[in-house]
Design a protein around this motif. Sequence first.
Motif, PDB file in Angstrom:
ATOM      1  N   ASN A 154      17.354  36.080  53.576  1.00 53.57           N
ATOM      2  CA  ASN A 154      16.971  35.946  52.168  1.00 53.57           C
ATOM      3  C   ASN A 154      17.781  36.897  51.291  1.00 53.57           C
ATOM      4  N   ALA A 155      18.023  38.097  51.794  1.00 54.51           N
ATOM      5  CA  ALA A 155      18.823  39.069  51.045  1.00 54.51           C
ATOM      6  C   ALA A 155      20.265  38.595  50.914  1.00 54.51           C
ATOM      7  N   ALA A 156      20.775  37.971  51.976  1.00 49.01           N
ATOM      8  CA  ALA A 156      22.144  37.439  51.944  1.00 49.01           C
ATOM      9  C   ALA A 156      22.254  36.297  50.944  1.00 49.01           C
ATOM     10  N   LYS A 157      21.245  35.434  50.887  1.00 44.14           N
ATOM     11  CA  LYS A 157      21.232  34.342  49.911  1.00 44.14           C
ATOM     12  C   LYS A 157      21.255  34.893  48.495  1.00 44.14           C
ATOM     13  N   ALA A 158      20.427  35.897  48.257  1.00 45.06           N
ATOM     14  CA  ALA A 158      20.362  36.491  46.918  1.00 45.06           C
ATOM     15  C   ALA A 158      21.700  37.120  46.549  1.00 45.06           C
ATOM     16  N   PHE A 159      22.349  37.770  47.518  1.00 47.84           N
ATOM     17  CA  PHE A 159      23.655  38.393  47.291  1.00 47.84           C
ATOM     18  C   PHE A 159      24.682  37.326  46.927  1.00 47.84           C
ATOM     19  N   TYR A 160      24.683  36.215  47.665  1.00 51.61           N
ATOM     20  CA  TYR A 160      25.630  35.131  47.414  1.00 51.61           C
ATOM     21  C   TYR A 160      25.366  34.472  46.065  1.00 51.61           C
ATOM     22  N   ASP A 161      24.092  34.230  45.771  1.00 50.82           N
ATOM     23  CA  ASP A 161      23.743  33.604  44.492  1.00 50.82           C
ATOM     24  C   ASP A 161      24.192  34.470  43.320  1.00 50.82           C
ATOM     25  N   LYS A 201      32.999  38.364  55.477  1.00 48.59           N
ATOM     26  CA  LYS A 201      33.105  37.467  56.633  1.00 48.59           C
ATOM     27  C   LYS A 201      31.758  37.223  57.316  1.00 48.59           C
ATOM     28  N   HIS A 202      31.028  38.297  57.561  1.00 45.81           N
ATOM     29  CA  HIS A 202      29.783  38.163  58.315  1.00 45.81           C
ATOM     30  C   HIS A 202      28.696  37.458  57.509  1.00 45.81           C
ATOM     31  N   LEU A 203      28.661  37.686  56.208  1.00 45.02           N
ATOM     32  CA  LEU A 203      27.682  37.006  55.372  1.00 45.02           C
ATOM     33  C   LEU A 203      28.031  35.525  55.237  1.00 45.02           C
ATOM     34  N   PHE A 204      29.316  35.225  55.132  1.00 43.77           N
ATOM     35  CA  PHE A 204      29.746  33.823  55.064  1.00 43.77           C
ATOM     36  C   PHE A 204      29.332  33.086  56.331  1.00 43.77           C
ATOM     37  N   ARG A 205      29.563  33.707  57.469  1.00 42.89           N
ATOM     38  CA  ARG A 205      29.188  33.082  58.740  1.00 42.89           C
ATOM     39  C   ARG A 205      27.677  32.868  58.806  1.00 42.89           C
ATOM     40  N   LEU A 206      26.920  33.856  58.378  1.00 45.26           N
ATOM     41  CA  LEU A 206      25.465  33.763  58.414  1.00 45.26           C
ATOM     42  C   LEU A 206      24.953  32.626  57.539  1.00 45.26           C
ATOM     43  N   LEU A 207      25.523  32.492  56.339  1.00 46.99           N
ATOM     44  CA  LEU A 207      25.016  31.525  55.369  1.00 46.99           C
ATOM     45  C   LEU A 207      25.527  30.109  55.579  1.00 46.99           C
ATOM     46  N   PHE A 208      26.749  29.965  56.128  1.00 48.29           N
ATOM     47  CA  PHE A 208      27.355  28.633  56.183  1.00 48.29           C
ATOM     48  C   PHE A 208      27.693  28.145  57.588  1.00 48.29           C
ATOM     49  N   LEU A 209      27.856  29.039  58.540  1.00 48.51           N
ATOM     50  CA  LEU A 209      28.310  28.616  59.865  1.00 48.51           C
ATOM     51  C   LEU A 209      27.290  28.845  60.965  1.00 48.51           C
ATOM     52  N   ASP A 210      26.335  29.689  60.718  1.00 43.09           N
ATOM     53  CA  ASP A 210      25.319  29.973  61.721  1.00 43.09           C
ATOM     54  C   ASP A 210      24.484  28.716  62.001  1.00 43.09           C
ATOM     55  N   ASP A 249      21.483  28.440  62.372  1.00 46.34           N
ATOM     56  CA  ASP A 249      20.223  28.476  61.628  1.00 46.34           C
ATOM     57  C   ASP A 249      20.434  28.491  60.120  1.00 46.34           C
ATOM     58  N   ALA A 250      21.674  28.249  59.691  1.00 46.38           N
ATOM     59  CA  ALA A 250      21.950  28.229  58.253  1.00 46.38           C
ATOM     60  C   ALA A 250      21.036  27.211  57.578  1.00 46.38           C
ATOM     61  N   GLU A 251      20.421  27.637  56.493  1.00 53.08           N
ATOM     62  CA  GLU A 251      19.428  26.793  55.835  1.00 53.08           C
ATOM     63  C   GLU A 251      20.090  25.720  54.983  1.00 53.08           C
ATOM     64  N   LYS A 252      19.791  24.483  55.303  1.00 55.24           N
ATOM     65  CA  LYS A 252      20.368  23.367  54.559  1.00 55.24           C
ATOM     66  C   LYS A 252      19.987  23.424  53.087  1.00 55.24           C
ATOM     67  N   GLY A 253      18.785  23.885  52.803  1.00 58.07           N
ATOM     68  CA  GLY A 253      18.326  23.938  51.422  1.00 58.07           C
ATOM     69  C   GLY A 253      19.188  24.815  50.547  1.00 58.07           C
ATOM     70  N   HIS A 254      19.686  25.904  51.115  1.00 58.29           N
ATOM     71  CA  HIS A 254      20.533  26.799  50.325  1.00 58.29           C
ATOM     72  C   HIS A 254      21.884  26.157  50.057  1.00 58.29           C
ATOM     73  N   ILE A 255      22.429  25.472  51.049  1.00 57.78           N
ATOM     74  CA  ILE A 255      23.691  24.765  50.857  1.00 57.78           C
ATOM     75  C   ILE A 255      23.510  23.661  49.819  1.00 57.78           C
TER      76      ILE A 255
END
Length: 207
Positions: free
Chosen positions: A60-67, A95-104, A106-112
């Motif tokens: 959730n913190a990573a999503k907020a950072f990206y947003d 790099k690590h946040l990008f992987r977490l949000l888009f490549l992991d 468990d990346a949440e489809k809703g955020h994408i």
Amino acid sequence: MPRKALFSKEKIVEKAFELVRKKGADALTARDLGAALGSSSRPIFTVFENMEAVKTEVRNAAKAFYDNYMADVTDYVPAFKEYGRRLIAFAKNEKHLFRLLFLDKDAEKGHIDSAARICIDAMKTDYGLDEDQALNLLNLCWTFTCGMAVLTMTEAVSYTDNQINEMLGYQFISTLYFIKTGQQYFENIAPKHRNDNDEGMTLKVNF
């Protein structure tokens, strides 16, 4: 009597986020998080039930950072190109946040999907497209842009700012041309093995 929390929830999440941002999601273990807090892992579990709960908060913190990173893209014209440029820069610098949000996995489809909504609305505004046209344009260009982002993240390719700008531009404008002129409905030919004696295998393009 319940054990008093040594660290607040916010402090634990802050340290966990820093750990993932610096070393990646696999580095987020109870032991390493405890060390980052200057403690054992025990104080973590006076606040969180388990490490999965910590990981959820970090995501959730990573999503907020990206947003926040993307917050003002619609102040730019063309907004979708600015979004693409920032996505590639994010992949390079985070790099690590990008992987977490888009490549992991468990990346949440809703955020994408929420990111896609920003792009679709920008395309409709900037280019006068309807919903279906904008969605088609997004699907075709998003894959290309994400490919550049992944190549950048892995350091397989090092693009200059000019190269990024030109490549995104060529891909976007050529795809937009097909959509605006209606020529995207060209014949979709499946590859076949080439027969040297078969002149009919020559492909013709109508432009």
